[in-house]
Each structure stands twice: as structure tokens, then as C-alpha cells.
Design a protein around this motif. Structure first.
Motif, PDB file in Angstrom:
ATOM      1  N   PHE A  18       0.822  -1.209   0.000  1.00  0.00           N
ATOM      2  CA  PHE A  18       0.000   0.000   0.000  1.00  0.00           C
ATOM      3  C   PHE A  18       0.856   1.259   0.000  1.00  0.00           C
ATOM      4  CE2 PHE A  18      -2.728   3.135   2.295  1.00  0.00           C
ATOM      5  CZ  PHE A  18      -3.703   3.255   1.319  1.00  0.00           C
ATOM      6  N   VAL A  19       1.868   1.313   0.866  1.00  0.00           N
ATOM      7  CA  VAL A  19       2.714   2.504   0.975  1.00  0.00           C
ATOM      8  C   VAL A  19       3.469   2.761  -0.325  1.00  0.00           C
ATOM      9  CG1 VAL A  19       4.752   3.462   2.101  1.00  0.00           C
ATOM     10  CG2 VAL A  19       2.959   2.413   3.475  1.00  0.00           C
ATOM     11  N   LEU A  20       4.086   1.717  -0.880  1.00  0.00           N
ATOM     12  CA  LEU A  20       4.874   1.892  -2.100  1.00  0.00           C
ATOM     13  C   LEU A  20       4.015   2.344  -3.267  1.00  0.00           C
ATOM     14  CD1 LEU A  20       7.253  -1.200  -1.883  1.00  0.00           C
ATOM     15  CD2 LEU A  20       7.854   1.194  -1.531  1.00  0.00           C
ATOM     16  N   CYS A  21       2.851   1.726  -3.420  1.00  0.00           N
ATOM     17  CA  CYS A  21       1.987   2.062  -4.556  1.00  0.00           C
ATOM     18  C   CYS A  21       1.344   3.435  -4.405  1.00  0.00           C
ATOM     19  CB  CYS A  21       0.907   0.993  -4.729  1.00  0.00           C
ATOM     20  SG  CYS A  21       1.533  -0.598  -5.288  1.00  0.00           S
ATOM     21  N   GLN A  22       0.942   3.798  -3.195  1.00  0.00           N
ATOM     22  CA  GLN A  22       0.298   5.085  -2.994  1.00  0.00           C
ATOM     23  C   GLN A  22       1.265   6.240  -3.196  1.00  0.00           C
ATOM     24  OE1 GLN A  22      -3.145   5.558  -2.422  1.00  0.00           O
ATOM     25  NE2 GLN A  22      -3.002   3.428  -3.071  1.00  0.00           N
ATOM     26  N   ASP A  23       2.538   6.047  -2.869  1.00  0.00           N
ATOM     27  CA  ASP A  23       3.510   7.130  -2.994  1.00  0.00           C
ATOM     28  C   ASP A  23       4.080   7.261  -4.403  1.00  0.00           C
ATOM     29  OD1 ASP A  23       3.197   7.946  -0.444  1.00  0.00           O
ATOM     30  OD2 ASP A  23       5.024   7.065   0.356  1.00  0.00           O
ATOM     31  N   LEU A  24       3.685   6.374  -5.303  1.00  0.00           N
ATOM     32  CA  LEU A  24       4.185   6.468  -6.671  1.00  0.00           C
ATOM     33  C   LEU A  24       3.603   7.648  -7.428  1.00  0.00           C
ATOM     34  CD1 LEU A  24       4.252   2.764  -7.959  1.00  0.00           C
ATOM     35  CD2 LEU A  24       6.177   4.250  -7.471  1.00  0.00           C
ATOM     36  N   ASP A  25       2.547   8.256  -6.899  1.00  0.00           N
ATOM     37  CA  ASP A  25       1.906   9.341  -7.647  1.00  0.00           C
ATOM     38  C   ASP A  25       2.594  10.683  -7.436  1.00  0.00           C
ATOM     39  OD1 ASP A  25       1.143   9.790  -5.018  1.00  0.00           O
ATOM     40  OD2 ASP A  25      -0.742  10.748  -5.613  1.00  0.00           O
ATOM     41  N   GLN A  26       3.663  10.697  -6.634  1.00  0.00           N
ATOM     42  CA  GLN A  26       4.377  11.955  -6.441  1.00  0.00           C
ATOM     43  C   GLN A  26       4.996  12.406  -7.764  1.00  0.00           C
ATOM     44  OE1 GLN A  26       6.613  12.340  -2.582  1.00  0.00           O
ATOM     45  NE2 GLN A  26       6.531  10.130  -2.685  1.00  0.00           N
ATOM     46  N   THR A  27       4.926  13.677  -8.032  1.00  0.00           N
ATOM     47  CA  THR A  27       5.450  14.196  -9.303  1.00  0.00           C
ATOM     48  C   THR A  27       6.960  14.042  -9.416  1.00  0.00           C
ATOM     49  OG1 THR A  27       5.592  16.396  -8.304  1.00  0.00           O
ATOM     50  CG2 THR A  27       3.594  15.869  -9.529  1.00  0.00           C
ATOM     51  N   ILE A  75      -4.245   1.019   6.927  1.00  0.00           N
ATOM     52  CA  ILE A  75      -4.507   2.429   6.631  1.00  0.00           C
ATOM     53  C   ILE A  75      -3.945   3.321   7.724  1.00  0.00           C
ATOM     54  CG2 ILE A  75      -6.328   4.161   6.370  1.00  0.00           C
ATOM     55  CD1 ILE A  75      -8.028   2.044   5.002  1.00  0.00           C
ATOM     56  N   ASP A  76      -4.126   2.910   8.975  1.00  0.00           N
ATOM     57  CA  ASP A  76      -3.627   3.703  10.106  1.00  0.00           C
ATOM     58  C   ASP A  76      -2.098   3.759  10.100  1.00  0.00           C
ATOM     59  OD1 ASP A  76      -4.078   5.128  12.678  1.00  0.00           O
ATOM     60  OD2 ASP A  76      -2.978   3.392  13.468  1.00  0.00           O
TER      61      ASP A  76
END
Length: 324
Positions: A83-92, A122-123
Motif C-alpha cells: 500500500f505505501v509503495l503504490c500510494q507514494d508512486l503518484d508523487q510528481t 490504513i492507520d
């Protein structure tokens, strides 16, 4: 009879998920059946929705773990990392063109988890972030990414026009894209070029035109990305002649440099006064110039002489700029 076959299918699944690639003869031996029976069992798995992969290079079968393991069986650590790796991939700053797909996939996995596990993930994710290094913003919308990925996956040749530093007109080549690589803050396509009939790497941002052709290609079994890159720090390789370098670092940087694996061939030797000597074998000296200069006066090239000269030339040019 049915129970025996179920037991054999479960054993077959375990073998295929072990991480090894088995050919039909090896599977037949492990399951103590004929190759014909193995092929029949593999077909049964396929018809049941279990996608068995066939590796053309190794001429064998394997099974991705994700086709069997239910999301509910993910551990807390596995789900959190995904979750962490995939969610942070959207950084420009990251520059991965398919970050939105990774985000949506991780969200689907998250929604499939048991309620308690999902809430814990999530937490916990609120306390962890992954920052990528700055990249050219154009990497996020390069128009030729789609063609290159499609050509590499479908194994079709692609004709590209690309710019070359110092040349006014773009050059053209037919390319068999063996691999798509993200390195040094940008994307590259690595494959066989029709220009010199050799394997080359092209920065995606240098491509100004691309067209997928109907002609297909077969990636040679001898091609391995690690073998192609060798000890190069840059996908755009030099002449391939490895050079031994020695760089002395002052004590203020000794710990920082020693704790990072910069190159597979590196050796760190401790010197008097807390200094260290960094040794490695690289393909080109030019690719290390910027790295050495980034350490300022805390790094000194010992050998080879040609490398010292390169650093001196760059340092002199910088000094002239700031002396005006």
C-alpha cells in the motif's frame, strides 16, 4: 482416483509456486506420472482459472504466487509495504508513467482485506512515506511510453526517430525492445538496433517519433540486462573496457560512503585518520565525474591519471565561472 488426482494437482501447484522453473519431464518425475498426464493436469489448472506461465527462454513452467494466494492471507507487513509503495508512486518527483494503475491496484487489494487488517494498514500507512528523486516532469507524459511498452510486451519491432546530442537532425533505427528500464531518474529502452545490429540503450525522452511494426522478434536467451549493463553506472554504455578506479574520501564522509553499495565491484579500505579508499571497476570514467564532484573537496581521485585529469578539468571550469 479423484482424491489421488486432487493430491497431485496440489503438489503440482506447490512445485510451480516454489520459485523454480520446471520443464514437463521434471514435473512428471516429481509427480511420478507421465509427461502426457502432466500436460493434462496443466490444462486442468488453466481451465480452472489458474494461469500457468511458460518461460520460452528456460523452456519451463512456473506459477505466480498472486494467482493462488488470496488477499486475505497477506500479512500485515506485506499489505502495508504494498500500500505505501503504490500510494507514494503518484508523487510528481517519481516519474513512473503507470503510477495511477499501481494506486488503483493497491486500493483494490486493500478493499479485499479483512476489516481489521485493512484499518490497521490504513492507520500505519499514515506514518510512512517514500520519496523519489526529482526527475524531468516530461517523464510523466512522454508520448512514446505507450508504444515502447506495447512493443516490448508483444515482442514487436518498433521504428523510432531519436535525437543525438550535437546532431541537428534526428536519427532513425528499427528497434527490437528487449527491456524497458527506469534508471538515473529517467526511462530507457534497451534492445537490438538496426543501425549497427548491436544492443543499445535509448533514453525515452530522446525519441521524437515511434511506430510499432507488424514484424515480431524473439529475444535471445543469452540476453540478460545485468550482463548488458555490466559495471556501468549508466545504461548508455561506453566502449565496455573496464577501468579500475581509486577514490580517497575524508573521514567526514567515510561512514556515509561505506554504508552504501554504489557498485557490485566496490571495495572499501580503511586508511589512517578515519579516511577510506573506495575501489571499483567501471565501464567508463565519464559516468563517475558528477558523482565524485558531488562530494566536493572531501573526495580525491587517486587513480587512474586520466580520471584525475577529468576531475581537474571540470573543477577548473567551475572555478572560472565563480571567479568572474
Amino acid at each position: 482416483m479423484v482424491a489421488g488426482r486432487i493430491h497431485r494437482l496440489l503438489k503440482l501447484i506447490a512445485l510451480l509456486q516454489s520459485g523454480r522453473v520446471f520443464n514437463s519431464a521434471q514435473l512428471a518425475s516429481e509427480c511420478e506420472v507421465s509427461r502426457r498426464t502432466v500436460f493434462r493436469d496443466l490444462k486442468t489448472l488453466q481451465e480452472s482459472g489458474i494461469y500457468v506461465l511458460f518461460d520460452e527462454e528456460k523452456q519451463g513452467y512456473s506459477l505466480p504466487w498472486r494467482t493462488i494466494v488470496p488477499f486475505k492471507d497477506l500479512t500485515f507487513e506485506e499489505a502495508l509495504a504494498l500500500f505505501v509503495l503504490c500510494q507514494d508512486l503518484d508523487q510528481t518527483t517519481v516519474g513512473l508513467p503507470f503510477d495511477q494503475f499501481a494506486r488503483s491496484a493497491s486500493a483494490k487489494v486493500l478493499n479485499s482485506l479483512p476489516d481489521a487488517l485493512r484499518e490497521n494498514v490504513i492507520d500505519a500507512a499514515q506514518t510512512i512515506s517514500v520519496w523519489g528523486t526529482p526527475v524531468n516532469p516530461s517523464e510523466l507524459s512522454a508520448s512514446h511510453h505507450k508504444n515502447l511498452f506495447q512493443a516490448a510486451i508483444s515482442r514487436k519491432n518498433i521504428r523510432i526517430q531519436y535525437t543525438v546530442p550535437g546532431e541537428k537532425k534526428p536519427q532513425s533505427t528499427m528497434l527490437s525492445p528487449y527491456h524497458i528500464l527506469y534508471a538515473n531518474r529517467q526511462w530507457y529502452t534497451v534492445g537490438r538496433s538496426s543501425v549497427d545490429r548491436g544492443i543499445k540503450a535509448f533514453p525515452v525522452l530522446s525519441i521524437v517519433k515511434s511506430e510499432i511494426l507488424d514484424e515480431t522478434f524473439s529475444r535471445p536467451s543469452r540476453f540478460k540486462l545485468d550482463r548488458y549493463l555490466g559495471n556501468s553506472w549508466d545504461p548508455i554504455r561506453g566502449n565496455g573496457k573496464r577501468v579500475s578506479v581509486k577514490i580517497r574520501f575524508q573521514s567526514t564522509l567515510a561512514q556515509k560512503v561505506s554504508q552504501i553499495m554504489w557498485d557490485p565491484s566496490q571495495e572499501i579500505r580503511k586508511l589512517k585518520g578515519g579516511m577510506i579508499e573506495f575501489r571499483a571497476r567501471v565501464d567508463t570514467l565519464e559516468e563517475l565525474v558528477g558523482w565524485v564532484l558531488s562530494f566536493g573537496d572531501q573526495a580525491e581521485v587517486v587513480t587512474p591519471r586520466a580520471f584525475r585529469d577529468l576531475i581537474q578539468q571540470q573543477a577548473s571550469a567551475i572555478a572560472q565561472i565563480y571567479s568572474k
